[in-house]
Design a protein around this motif. Structure first.
Motif: not given
Length: 275
Positions: A160, A204, A210, A212
């Motif tokens: 991330d 994403s 991931l 968001v």
């Protein structure tokens, strides 16, 4: 060689250097330069007014009246012969450059201590005002590192943080370009919020796992007006109600624009399923 100068109370003090004679016009130029640099670097109003007053007294002015707001100042000086000068300065653009604030404060302290000639101080501030800002390409990786680190600290993974680093870099370059094209900072803030949200949603779909929400929050830290709201609260507590209210309102407006930009992209994605 020794010469005399004035301290803050107007008394003569002896210095081990030659101090040139400064006219009231030079004193006004010096104070306006310092005030413009401080306001242009988003310094708090109380600091701006007190620094200008310190500089004026340090160069022998018997009276200095300063009224400053985030977008300009009005300055009136009076010398020992009773001459008065008034000047108005408009500050159209501001940046968050605390190094400039520190350098201007250093000049004011050296003037009061008598270790800096007023003519030299004018030259220093003129060079400081003409200094070119850092290239956006040089700043972008550092901005991305800060935003990626925040994303990691609030619960994101290293992946991330890496994606936020890339998106924040491109968002900073976009905002810098828009700021050069237009003086409306609201436009660059709104475009940045849309850009960040769009590319986080796109990432994403390409990167499994991931987060968001974490990525969007981390990347938007680039636009959070932390210094503005902090200085606004400090101005309010110091009694500068006009400037304090203006800065707090500016920070709230930026927050609303960020929320609008993010919400618009998320709503559009929910309706048409772009990602």
């Amino acid at each position: 060689e020794v010469s005399h100068w004035y301290d803050l109370e107007g008394n003569w003090i002896w210095l081990r250097r030659v101090c040139c004679v400064i006219t009231i016009d030079d004193a006004v130029e010096l104070c306006v330069l310092a005030g413009g640099l401080l306001l242009g670097s988003n310094a708090e109003i109380d600091r701006t007014e007190s620094t200008i007053g310190t500089i004026a007294k340090g160069v022998g002015m018997v009276k200095a009246e300063v009224f400053a707001i985030p977008t300009g100042l009005v300055l009136t000086l009076e010398d020992r012969q009773g001459n008065r000068r008034t000047q108005v300065l408009r500050v159209s653009t501001t940046t968050n450059d605390l190094s400039v604030v520190d350098e201007v404060n250093g000049v004011s302290r050296r003037l009061v201590a008598g270790t800096l000639d007023p003519k030299e101080a004018i030259g220093i501030l003129q060079r400081l005002s003409q200094r070119k800002p850092l290239s956006p390409w040089r700043v972008a990786p550092q901005v991305g590192l800060a935003c990626g680190s925040i994303a990691y600290l609030i619960g994101g993974s290293l992946l991330d943080g890496g994606i936020v680093w890339l998106i924040s870099c491109t968002a900073h370059l976009l905002s810098s370009w828009l700021n050069r094209m237009t003086r409306y900072r609201i436009l660059s803030t709104a475009a940045g919020a849309v850009w960040v949200t769009f590319w986080v949603l796109a990432a994403s779909r390409l990167v499994q796992g991931l987060s968001v929400d974490t990525a969007i929050v981390g990347a938007l830290m680039l636009y959070v007006p932390g210094i503005t709201i902090t200085n606004g609260i400090r101005d309010l507590t110091a009694g500068n109600l006009l400037s304090g209210a203006a800065r707090v309102l500016d920070a709230l407006l930026v927050a609303l624009i960020l929320a609008f930009g993010v919400g618009a992209v998320l709503s559009l994605n929910a309706k048409v399923a772009i990602f």
